[in-house]
Design a protein around this motif. Structure first.
Motif, PDB file in Angstrom:
ATOM      1  N   ALA A 124      35.767  26.779 -38.552  1.00 37.23           N
ATOM      2  CA  ALA A 124      36.324  27.249 -37.280  1.00 37.23           C
ATOM      3  C   ALA A 124      35.382  28.259 -36.619  1.00 37.23           C
ATOM      4  CB  ALA A 124      37.703  27.860 -37.488  1.00 37.23           C
ATOM      5  N   ALA A 125      34.792  29.143 -37.420  1.00 35.66           N
ATOM      6  CA  ALA A 125      33.851  30.128 -36.870  1.00 35.66           C
ATOM      7  C   ALA A 125      32.615  29.438 -36.300  1.00 35.66           C
ATOM      8  CB  ALA A 125      33.454  31.142 -37.945  1.00 35.66           C
ATOM      9  N   VAL A 126      32.108  28.443 -37.015  1.00 34.52           N
ATOM     10  CA  VAL A 126      30.939  27.694 -36.531  1.00 34.52           C
ATOM     11  C   VAL A 126      31.289  26.979 -35.231  1.00 34.52           C
ATOM     12  CG1 VAL A 126      29.440  25.706 -37.020  1.00 34.52           C
ATOM     13  CG2 VAL A 126      29.851  27.438 -38.788  1.00 34.52           C
ATOM     14  N   GLN A 127      32.463  26.364 -35.182  1.00 33.89           N
ATOM     15  CA  GLN A 127      32.869  25.651 -33.972  1.00 33.89           C
ATOM     16  C   GLN A 127      33.019  26.605 -32.793  1.00 33.89           C
ATOM     17  OE1 GLN A 127      32.758  22.642 -33.109  1.00 33.89           O
ATOM     18  NE2 GLN A 127      33.671  22.968 -31.123  1.00 33.89           N
ATOM     19  N   LEU A 128      33.632  27.750 -33.003  1.00 35.75           N
ATOM     20  CA  LEU A 128      33.758  28.729 -31.914  1.00 35.75           C
ATOM     21  C   LEU A 128      32.385  29.222 -31.462  1.00 35.75           C
ATOM     22  CD1 LEU A 128      36.888  30.772 -32.987  1.00 35.75           C
ATOM     23  CD2 LEU A 128      36.671  29.253 -31.012  1.00 35.75           C
ATOM     24  N   PHE A 129      31.477  29.359 -32.419  1.00 33.96           N
ATOM     25  CA  PHE A 129      30.116  29.746 -32.067  1.00 33.96           C
ATOM     26  C   PHE A 129      29.483  28.665 -31.185  1.00 33.96           C
ATOM     27  CE2 PHE A 129      25.534  30.233 -32.864  1.00 33.96           C
ATOM     28  CZ  PHE A 129      25.378  31.555 -32.480  1.00 33.96           C
ATOM     29  N   PHE A 130      29.699  27.384 -31.535  1.00 36.92           N
ATOM     30  CA  PHE A 130      29.203  26.287 -30.701  1.00 36.92           C
ATOM     31  C   PHE A 130      29.788  26.365 -29.294  1.00 36.92           C
ATOM     32  CE2 PHE A 130      28.363  23.026 -34.348  1.00 36.92           C
ATOM     33  CZ  PHE A 130      27.177  23.652 -34.642  1.00 36.92           C
ATOM     34  N   VAL A 131      31.079  26.642 -29.196  1.00 38.25           N
ATOM     35  CA  VAL A 131      31.715  26.763 -27.881  1.00 38.25           C
ATOM     36  C   VAL A 131      31.032  27.885 -27.092  1.00 38.25           C
ATOM     37  CG1 VAL A 131      33.840  27.361 -26.641  1.00 38.25           C
ATOM     38  CG2 VAL A 131      33.944  25.821 -28.609  1.00 38.25           C
ATOM     39  N   GLY A 132      30.812  29.017 -27.741  1.00 42.59           N
ATOM     40  CA  GLY A 132      30.157  30.142 -27.086  1.00 42.59           C
ATOM     41  C   GLY A 132      28.735  29.825 -26.649  1.00 42.59           C
ATOM     42  N   VAL A 133      28.002  29.132 -27.513  1.00 41.47           N
ATOM     43  CA  VAL A 133      26.617  28.774 -27.182  1.00 41.47           C
ATOM     44  C   VAL A 133      26.575  27.779 -26.023  1.00 41.47           C
ATOM     45  CG1 VAL A 133      24.579  27.531 -28.046  1.00 41.47           C
ATOM     46  CG2 VAL A 133      25.624  29.327 -29.429  1.00 41.47           C
ATOM     47  N   VAL A 134      27.423  26.763 -26.082  1.00 41.05           N
ATOM     48  CA  VAL A 134      27.438  25.759 -25.013  1.00 41.05           C
ATOM     49  C   VAL A 134      27.826  26.393 -23.680  1.00 41.05           C
ATOM     50  CG1 VAL A 134      28.651  23.700 -24.166  1.00 41.05           C
ATOM     51  CG2 VAL A 134      27.771  23.762 -26.504  1.00 41.05           C
ATOM     52  N   CYS A 135      28.873  27.213 -23.698  1.00 41.24           N
ATOM     53  CA  CYS A 135      29.305  27.857 -22.453  1.00 41.24           C
ATOM     54  C   CYS A 135      28.235  28.817 -21.931  1.00 41.24           C
ATOM     55  CB  CYS A 135      30.635  28.583 -22.668  1.00 41.24           C
ATOM     56  SG  CYS A 135      32.032  27.461 -22.889  1.00 41.24           S
ATOM     57  N   GLY A 136      27.636  29.577 -22.829  1.00 43.21           N
ATOM     58  CA  GLY A 136      26.585  30.499 -22.425  1.00 43.21           C
ATOM     59  C   GLY A 136      25.363  29.778 -21.888  1.00 43.21           C
ATOM     60  N   ALA A 137      24.957  28.711 -22.561  1.00 41.69           N
ATOM     61  CA  ALA A 137      23.798  27.938 -22.104  1.00 41.69           C
ATOM     62  C   ALA A 137      24.071  27.329 -20.733  1.00 41.69           C
ATOM     63  CB  ALA A 137      23.465  26.844 -23.118  1.00 41.69           C
ATOM     64  N   LEU A 138      25.287  26.883 -20.526  1.00 41.49           N
ATOM     65  CA  LEU A 138      25.643  26.306 -19.227  1.00 41.49           C
ATOM     66  C   LEU A 138      25.518  27.355 -18.115  1.00 41.49           C
ATOM     67  CD1 LEU A 138      26.487  23.576 -18.148  1.00 41.49           C
ATOM     68  CD2 LEU A 138      28.860  24.189 -18.579  1.00 41.49           C
ATOM     69  N   VAL A 139      25.957  28.567 -18.381  1.00 42.96           N
ATOM     70  CA  VAL A 139      25.828  29.646 -17.390  1.00 42.96           C
ATOM     71  C   VAL A 139      24.354  29.973 -17.156  1.00 42.96           C
ATOM     72  CG1 VAL A 139      26.302  32.088 -16.902  1.00 42.96           C
ATOM     73  CG2 VAL A 139      28.115  30.619 -17.828  1.00 42.96           C
ATOM     74  N   LEU A 140      23.590  30.075 -18.232  1.00 42.37           N
ATOM     75  CA  LEU A 140      22.169  30.395 -18.079  1.00 42.37           C
ATOM     76  C   LEU A 140      21.413  29.297 -17.331  1.00 42.37           C
ATOM     77  CD1 LEU A 140      21.386  31.909 -21.585  1.00 42.37           C
ATOM     78  CD2 LEU A 140      21.363  33.130 -19.402  1.00 42.37           C
ATOM     79  N   LEU A 141      21.739  28.050 -17.602  1.00 43.41           N
ATOM     80  CA  LEU A 141      21.008  26.940 -16.992  1.00 43.41           C
ATOM     81  C   LEU A 141      21.423  26.645 -15.555  1.00 43.41           C
ATOM     82  CD1 LEU A 141      20.850  24.542 -20.064  1.00 43.41           C
ATOM     83  CD2 LEU A 141      18.971  25.886 -19.070  1.00 43.41           C
ATOM     84  N   THR A 142      22.713  26.846 -15.241  1.00 42.40           N
ATOM     85  CA  THR A 142      23.176  26.540 -13.885  1.00 42.40           C
ATOM     86  C   THR A 142      23.259  27.778 -12.993  1.00 42.40           C
ATOM     87  OG1 THR A 142      25.528  26.825 -14.397  1.00 42.40           O
ATOM     88  CG2 THR A 142      24.582  24.611 -14.731  1.00 42.40           C
ATOM     89  N   GLY A 143      23.417  28.949 -13.615  1.00 41.18           N
ATOM     90  CA  GLY A 143      23.614  30.165 -12.837  1.00 41.18           C
ATOM     91  C   GLY A 143      25.036  30.306 -12.319  1.00 41.18           C
ATOM     92  N   ARG A 144      25.924  29.450 -12.792  1.00 40.27           N
ATOM     93  CA  ARG A 144      27.324  29.459 -12.334  1.00 40.27           C
ATOM     94  C   ARG A 144      28.262  29.561 -13.531  1.00 40.27           C
ATOM     95  NH1 ARG A 144      24.921  25.182  -9.973  1.00 40.27           N
ATOM     96  NH2 ARG A 144      26.183  23.699 -11.149  1.00 40.27           N
ATOM     97  N   ILE A 145      29.432  30.133 -13.322  1.00 38.78           N
ATOM     98  CA  ILE A 145      30.401  30.356 -14.393  1.00 38.78           C
ATOM     99  C   ILE A 145      31.406  29.220 -14.554  1.00 38.78           C
ATOM    100  CG2 ILE A 145      32.047  31.654 -12.953  1.00 38.78           C
ATOM    101  CD1 ILE A 145      31.189  32.564 -16.555  1.00 38.78           C
ATOM    102  N   TRP A 146      31.676  28.458 -13.495  1.00 39.29           N
ATOM    103  CA  TRP A 146      32.808  27.523 -13.515  1.00 39.29           C
ATOM    104  C   TRP A 146      32.655  26.376 -14.492  1.00 39.29           C
ATOM    105  CZ3 TRP A 146      36.852  29.836 -12.199  1.00 39.29           C
ATOM    106  CH2 TRP A 146      36.812  30.816 -11.206  1.00 39.29           C
ATOM    107  N   GLY A 147      31.450  25.916 -14.740  1.00 39.32           N
ATOM    108  CA  GLY A 147      31.255  24.876 -15.755  1.00 39.32           C
ATOM    109  C   GLY A 147      31.692  25.367 -17.116  1.00 39.32           C
ATOM    110  N   ALA A 148      31.324  26.606 -17.453  1.00 40.15           N
ATOM    111  CA  ALA A 148      31.720  27.193 -18.734  1.00 40.15           C
ATOM    112  C   ALA A 148      33.231  27.373 -18.810  1.00 40.15           C
ATOM    113  CB  ALA A 148      31.009  28.531 -18.941  1.00 40.15           C
ATOM    114  N   VAL A 149      33.828  27.811 -17.726  1.00 36.64           N
ATOM    115  CA  VAL A 149      35.289  27.970 -17.695  1.00 36.64           C
ATOM    116  C   VAL A 149      35.961  26.621 -17.951  1.00 36.64           C
ATOM    117  CG1 VAL A 149      37.257  28.505 -16.193  1.00 36.64           C
ATOM    118  CG2 VAL A 149      35.258  30.014 -16.206  1.00 36.64           C
ATOM    119  N   LEU A 150      35.470  25.581 -17.296  1.00 37.96           N
ATOM    120  CA  LEU A 150      36.068  24.253 -17.473  1.00 37.96           C
ATOM    121  C   LEU A 150      35.838  23.699 -18.872  1.00 37.96           C
ATOM    122  CD1 LEU A 150      35.275  22.810 -13.962  1.00 37.96           C
ATOM    123  CD2 LEU A 150      37.534  23.365 -14.881  1.00 37.96           C
TER     124      LEU A 150
END
Length: 170
Positions: A124-150
């Motif tokens: 569960a910790a690894v999976q939550l870390f993946f969620v955090g990494v994916v959401c963070g990478a999406l913000v860094l790559l797009t410059g927008r927050i809404w993709g991560a929120v979705l």
């Protein structure tokens, strides 16, 4: 201060945010199923995520866990922590190193917050870390927050949906 320090396009929404959110959210749920060996377990049930159906269950679980929590968490962990760490380190370390540090800091604190409220298995910790990494990478790559929120909303709502299915199937 917050208006001046916020990246210009952070709050913009584009249709691609919806595509990224749906695709990555569903992908993360599949990864979670593999990590938790969901193929060998019964479906989750409503009882396992907050008790039997009640008049307020939909409001408490679907709205609170499925929408409000992901929005609040993404704005805190990605729009505040990720952006702040990135901006603090970017000039000294460069964009790539600052992005990596911000991503690790944001995803790590995301897992720690969840651990503070419930004991997490390693999977569960690894999976939550993946969620955090994916959401963070999406913000860094797009410059927008809404993709991560979705992504986060889709990830949470799919679990609630699986629990509802498991409750009726069982």
């Amino acid at each position: 201060f917050l208006v001046r320090s916020r990246p210009k396009g952070l709050l913009r929404f584009r249709a691609t945010d919806l595509v990224w959110g749906l695709g990555l959210g569903l992908g993360l749920r599949l990864v979670q199923g593999v990590l938790e060996r969901a193929d060998l377990q019964p479906f989750p049930t409503v009882q396992s995520i907050g008790g039997p159906f009640s008049s307020g269950w939909w409001l408490e679980q679907v709205l609170a866990s499925g929408v409000v929590a992901p929005v609040a968490e993404e704005f805190f962990f990605r729009a505040v922590i990720l952006v702040t760490v990135y901006r603090l380190l970017r000039r000294q370390t460069g964009a790539v190193a600052a992005g990596a540090a911000a991503l690790l800091c944001s995803a790590g604190t995301f897992v720690l917050l969840h651990e503070a409220f419930a004991l997490l298995s390693v999977a569960a910790a690894v999976q939550l870390f993946f969620v955090g990494v994916v959401c963070g990478a999406l913000v860094l790559l797009t410059g927008r927050i809404w993709g991560a929120v979705l992504v986060h909303i889709v990830y949470n709502v799919t679990f609630i949906g699986l629990a509802v299915i498991g409750s009726y199937a069982g």
